[in-house]
Write a protein that holds these residues in place. Structure first.
Motif, PDB file in Angstrom:
ATOM      1  N   PHE A  70       3.077  -0.157  -6.657  1.00  0.00           N
ATOM      2  CA  PHE A  70       3.207  -0.216  -4.633  1.00  0.00           C
ATOM      3  C   PHE A  70       2.230   0.948  -4.624  1.00  0.00           C
TER       4      PHE A  70
ATOM      5  N   ASN B 115      -1.913   1.008  -4.681  1.00  0.00           N
ATOM      6  CA  ASN B 115      -1.954   0.559  -3.499  1.00  0.00           C
ATOM      7  C   ASN B 115      -2.544   1.467  -2.497  1.00  0.00           C
TER       8      ASN B 115
ATOM      9  N   THR C  20       3.815  -2.874   2.321  1.00  0.00           N
ATOM     10  CA  THR C  20       4.803  -3.578   1.756  1.00  0.00           C
ATOM     11  C   THR C  20       6.028  -4.181   2.097  1.00  0.00           C
TER      12      THR C  20
ATOM     13  N   TYR D 172       1.679  -7.701   0.513  1.00  0.00           N
ATOM     14  CA  TYR D 172       1.773  -7.693  -0.503  1.00  0.00           C
ATOM     15  C   TYR D 172       1.459  -9.339  -1.024  1.00  0.00           C
TER      16      TYR D 172
ATOM     17  N   LEU E 177      -0.014  -7.535  -8.587  1.00  0.00           N
ATOM     18  CA  LEU E 177      -0.037  -5.837  -8.359  1.00  0.00           C
ATOM     19  C   LEU E 177       0.008  -4.958 -10.320  1.00  0.00           C
TER      20      LEU E 177
ATOM     21  N   TRP F 196       9.532  -7.939  -4.305  1.00  0.00           N
ATOM     22  CA  TRP F 196       8.840  -7.117  -4.857  1.00  0.00           C
ATOM     23  C   TRP F 196       8.608  -7.108  -6.483  1.00  0.00           C
TER      24      TRP F 196
END
Ligand code: R7I
Ligand code: MG
Ligand code: MG
Length: 324
Positions: free
Chosen positions: A22, A25, A43, A47, A53, A298
């Motif tokens: 994260f 980015n 976030t 995303y 990612l 995530w």
């Protein structure tokens, strides 16, 4: 109790990957600040549109370090140097620091005979004070969980010296290792005593570097009045990035309703070297909250989380079998 600790090991290594992916980015060393609103647009929403990612050098080197400790049952400088360098030669697209590739080339050319030699020659012989050895030190805290502080510090130092021999680089690695070690012993159900955490750090760092924890204490005390991100800087050097990561963890996790996500989002709002500050804060926070409290969305989107999860289990099993 053993399940609880395993959950912390997993949270720690997976949390580090999430912070790296994260953070990547947002990495922009020219920026001084990003609004939380802007961070959260990514976030919490944007995303999800990404397929994946990608992780950067922080995760690549953390992996290599842990794999080396596990396959040698401890520190082996030649093996660790070789893993770092070969990982770099296999995949140079992971945004390595500007000067550290020189070390990898020299290590390879000398066939890894002197694992600290090339690092010693960096920057006209003073060694690098970049955050590159702190960003990957997390597995040292897990591997030495049942051993003395002294042993943990010695191991952190040895792993640093393969690329970073400047005292600031080494101290950054020790400080990050100590923060993860401390977080392993805490219970997220109980109030986080920020000043007890910092006091412990101060004691253990007394011999080597006492200004860093003192600065954090000052920043924590003044947090409501001063610009939070003017406390240390947010750059690529260890003395900025490591205190920023520890501070981000402490000032968010101290509030009972905050989560792992809040820690990372705040860390990224400090801007600058966001993948590294995010990854280090992610390791400390992931350890504190444990894997089960990390955001599932995530974990699914980030490259390398499965590897980190499995590696955490291997480290946990190793510690349980060898250090009873
Ligand atoms: O520390 P390092 O491995 O880089 C890590 C960073 C992380 O943020 C990663 O995410 C990635 O972005 O890179 O790599 P080094 O090249 O050893 O150090 C990083 C930078 O710190 C160098 O390129 C220099 O700009 C600076 N630096 C120094 N500058 C002057 N004198 C490090 N040590 C010195 C020094 O002694
Ligand atoms: Mg990186
Ligand atoms: Mg970085």
């Amino acid at each position: 109790a053993s399940d609880r600790l395993r959950n912390k090991f997993r949270g720690c290594l997976v949390g580090a990957v999430l912070g790296d992916c994260f953070g990547a980015n947002f990495e922009d060393t020219a920026l001084r600040f990003i609004s939380l609103e802007k961070v959260r647009k990514f976030t919490r929403e944007r995303y999800q549109k990404q397929e994946v990612l990608l992780y950067t050098n922080d995760t690549a080197m953390t992996r290599s370090l842990a794999d080396s400790l596990l396959s040698n049952g401890g520190f082996n400088g030649t093996d660790m140097a070789k893993r770092f360098a070969e990982e770099y030669f296999n995949d140079q697209s992971r945004f390595y620091g500007g000067h550290v590739p020189d070390v990898f080339y020299k290590l390879q050319m000398s066939n890894y005979t002197d694992p600290e030699g090339p690092a010693n020659q960096q920057f006209d012989g003073s060694g690098s004070y970049g955050n590159g050895s702190a960003m990957r030190v997390t597995p040292v805290a897990l591997f030495t969980h049942n051993r003395s502080i002294k042993e943990a510090q010695t191991l952190a130092t040895k792993t640093s010296r393969i690329t970073h021999t400047h005292p600031d680089g080494i101290n950054g690695a020790i400080m990050q290792m100590l923060a993860v070690r401390e977080s392993l012993m805490l219970n997220a159900d109980q109030d986080l005593d920020v000043f007890a955490f910092l006091d412990k750090m101060l004691i253990y760092m007394e011999d080597i570097e006492h200004t860093l924890p003192t600065n954090i204490t000052a920043a924590m005390e003044g947090m409501d009045e001063v610009e939070k991100n003017s406390a240390f800087g947010n750059g690529i050097v260890a003395i900025e990035a490591v205190p920023a990561a520890v501070m981000a963890f402490l000032c968010i996790a101290r509030k009972p309703n905050n989560t792992f996500m809040d820690v990372i989002e705040y860390a990224l709002s400090l801007a600058g070297d966001t993948d590294t500050v995010g990854s280090m804060a992610g390791a400390i926070a992931g350890c504190f909250y444990g894997y089960n409290l990390l955001p599932k969305g995530w974990i699914e989107k980030c490259e390398g989380t499965t590897y980190a999860f499995d590696q955490a289990d291997k480290l946990f099993d190793y510690v349980m079998q060898h250090d009873k």
